[in-house]
Motif scaffolding. Structure first.
Motif, short mmCIF file in Angstrom:
data_model
loop_
_atom_site.label_atom_id
_atom_site.label_comp_id
_atom_site.label_asym_id
_atom_site.label_seq_id
_atom_site.Cartn_x
_atom_site.Cartn_y
_atom_site.Cartn_z
N ILE A 154 47.33 59.76 23.39
CA ILE A 154 46.28 59.37 24.33
C ILE A 154 46.34 60.21 25.61
O ILE A 154 45.32 60.61 26.15
N ARG A 155 47.55 60.51 26.06
CA ARG A 155 47.68 61.41 27.23
C ARG A 155 47.08 62.78 26.93
O ARG A 155 46.37 63.36 27.73
N ARG A 156 47.41 63.29 25.73
CA ARG A 156 46.88 64.60 25.30
C ARG A 156 45.34 64.55 25.27
O ARG A 156 44.66 65.41 25.81
N MET A 157 44.81 63.53 24.63
CA MET A 157 43.36 63.41 24.50
C MET A 157 42.69 63.27 25.86
O MET A 157 41.69 63.91 26.15
N ALA A 158 43.24 62.41 26.71
CA ALA A 158 42.63 62.16 28.01
C ALA A 158 42.63 63.44 28.84
O ALA A 158 41.63 63.76 29.51
N SER A 159 43.72 64.18 28.77
CA SER A 159 43.79 65.44 29.50
C SER A 159 42.83 66.47 28.90
O SER A 159 42.05 67.11 29.61
N ASP A 160 42.85 66.61 27.57
CA ASP A 160 41.99 67.61 26.91
C ASP A 160 40.51 67.33 27.16
O ASP A 160 39.72 68.25 27.39
N LEU A 161 40.11 66.08 27.07
CA LEU A 161 38.67 65.75 27.21
C LEU A 161 38.27 65.45 28.65
O LEU A 161 37.14 65.03 28.90
N ASN A 162 39.19 65.68 29.59
CA ASN A 162 38.88 65.53 31.02
C ASN A 162 38.50 64.12 31.44
O ASN A 162 37.68 63.92 32.33
N PHE A 163 39.10 63.11 30.76
CA PHE A 163 38.91 61.75 31.26
C PHE A 163 39.57 61.64 32.62
O PHE A 163 40.69 62.13 32.81
N ASP A 164 38.88 61.00 33.55
CA ASP A 164 39.31 61.01 34.94
C ASP A 164 39.95 59.69 35.33
O ASP A 164 39.37 58.93 36.11
N PHE A 165 41.11 59.37 34.77
CA PHE A 165 41.83 58.20 35.27
C PHE A 165 43.26 58.24 34.79
O PHE A 165 43.66 59.11 34.04
N GLU A 166 44.01 57.25 35.25
CA GLU A 166 45.45 57.26 35.05
C GLU A 166 45.82 56.52 33.76
O GLU A 166 45.33 55.42 33.51
N ILE A 167 46.68 57.14 32.95
CA ILE A 167 47.25 56.48 31.77
C ILE A 167 48.61 55.95 32.19
O ILE A 167 49.49 56.73 32.57
N VAL A 168 48.78 54.63 32.13
CA VAL A 168 50.04 54.02 32.55
C VAL A 168 50.80 53.54 31.30
O VAL A 168 50.25 52.77 30.51
N ALA A 169 52.02 54.04 31.13
CA ALA A 169 52.85 53.60 30.00
C ALA A 169 53.87 52.60 30.52
O ALA A 169 54.62 52.90 31.44
N CYS A 170 53.90 51.40 29.94
CA CYS A 170 54.80 50.34 30.41
C CYS A 170 55.98 50.21 29.46
O CYS A 170 55.86 50.47 28.27
N PRO A 171 57.14 49.77 29.99
CA PRO A 171 58.37 49.71 29.19
C PRO A 171 58.26 48.75 28.00
O PRO A 171 57.50 47.78 28.04
N ILE A 172 59.05 49.03 26.98
CA ILE A 172 59.16 48.14 25.82
C ILE A 172 59.72 46.79 26.26
O ILE A 172 60.68 46.74 27.04
#
Lengths: 283, 283
Positions: free
Chosen positions: A158-176
């Protein structure tokens, strides 16, 4: 709390809220919520004016032999849990709301980030994930979107996709989030019998063992992988799908441990296939 | 007028403008602008507070044997034309700005809408188009995006994609602009010698002939297609790639003409491959 089924209706409501300056946090889920999901919801609640949680068992990320039909669902319970967390919107579309007649658009993330781990053993899985997440991103247009680190590869994709497609917001990954005995929370844990649940502890235990090895100075990815494999082999009901020691961002396999290292497992314990992982900074 | 090369910089500038309530119109182009492009720009100028025009020859929509390297470019002239039209932003990225090292995400539109016409003779073309347009949509996040009807299939593909992925804005298709003698404007017309330019008139002339047939009562798609084929065969330098008579929205082939009918041609006239089309309401 409002419950919306129609993408367009939710989109327009959130658009109006954003015009008044409100920030929106999105927590995408497949429902049957556990404390792992709720930890994402709580973080979203702290960091945004408006929190939207989607509940959608996305058919296109399941393979033909996977557990789509039997995937656990309990909307009433989920809604009560989310209401108690102060969520503003539940987005609960039906399949036809997301993939109407004539639907034909898919988002593919290619390369190392999808080629290995779950991408290798679940062909088409990440295409389904990237497509539904793109749709959710456009429907909700959040300021921040929250994902659990248990699905470490999903976060990387999802980080790769969001960066590649220029989505303009923050991807937050939370701990297990784990049970007291170490088992990573998963909606699929409901499939485990009492004895298999005990066997399933081998995933987290072998990861904790790997952490100790690395903290004691081990830097060979092969040695770590081999020790995990050996540890899992001691549980007869456990069948390894993969054990991978990779760079946490590119998911490229490592020989020597350094940087942010991801150790990721997928293991069948009886019927259910469980995943777990450990992320560790190695100097 | 500002010229931006960096996606993130433009995205943040436009975001700030939208927060003040301004509407944004996007005109995506590959540059080497002609009156067709300028008609889109003028409509965008009338309908929006802010107009952004992108100029980017998108490599991933060209096949390996196509004219990427020789595609005509003239940024200085384009910029002067757009300045004169009162455009606010030109977005002119380099290839590495759009597809940096490690890039791996592609948008696929499947089904009838891409399987025929240019989708059949240019494999991968619409994947490249859908991907770059998704990126532009996310970078600019316009209220309206403007496309020329000469690329009729492109419009159908982008409408399908925008609807499937829940993009929240209007896709505006503007009419084909023609020279006085009927030739549809195209950046690729610059490839035509004087005699080939004369030969190229067969595209529009055969379409006008088809329109007359339909207005006179012809309802057989086969008869229309056959007459166009016969007409083009009279020009020795013209080599048909396809002649299609389809529903304008689904692009499904028709036997009997009814509804919104699209007649689309691709014809090589000497070296360049030219396209043209006619959309007609049939009762």
């Amino acid at each position: 709390m409002e419950v919306d089924q129609n993408p367009r209706v939710l989109q327009q409501k959130l658009k109006a809220l954003k015009k008044t300056g409100k920030s929106v946090g999105l927590v995408p889920t497949m429902g049957f919520l556990h404390e792992g999901h709720l930890s994402l919801v709580r973080q979203a609640r702290r960091e945004n004016d408006v929190v939207a949680v989607s509940i959608f068992v996305n058919p296109i990320q399941f393979g033909p032999k996977e557990d789509l039909a039997s995937y656990p669902r309990d909307f009433e319970r989920d809604a009560a849990l989310l209401e108690a967390e102060g969520v503003d919107f539940i987005f609960a579309p039906e399949v036809a709301d997301m993939y109407p007649e004539g639907y034909g658009t898919y988002v593919d993330v290619e390369g190392e980030v999808t080629g290995r781990l779950c991408g290798a053993s679940r062909p088409g899985h990440f295409r389904g994930v990237a497509t539904v997440v793109s749709k959710l991103f456009n429907i909700v247009a959040p300021e921040r979107a929250y994902f659990g680190s248990k699905d470490a590869q999903q976060v990387a994709v999802i980080r790769r996709m969001a960066s590649d497609l220029n989505f303009d917001f923050e991807i937050v990954a939370c701990p297990i989030v784990r049970e007291a005995d170490g088992l990573a929370l998963s909606s699929r844990n409901v499939y485990l019998s009492e004895s298999k649940r005990q066997d399933a502890l081998v995933l987290s235990q072998s990861l904790f063992m790997a952490r100790e090895m690395i903290e004691a100075g081990e830097r060979s990815a092969f040695a770590v992988r081999d020790a995990i494999s050996e540890r899992i082999r001691q549980v007869p009901s456990a069948e390894v799908d993969y054990i991978e020691v990779v760079d946490a961002f590119s998911l490229e396999p490592l020989e020597t441990l350094s940087g942010t290292v991801l150790i990721a497992l997928a293991v069948k314990v009886g019927k259910p296939r469980l995943i777990d992982n450990l992320q560790i900074e190695v100097k």
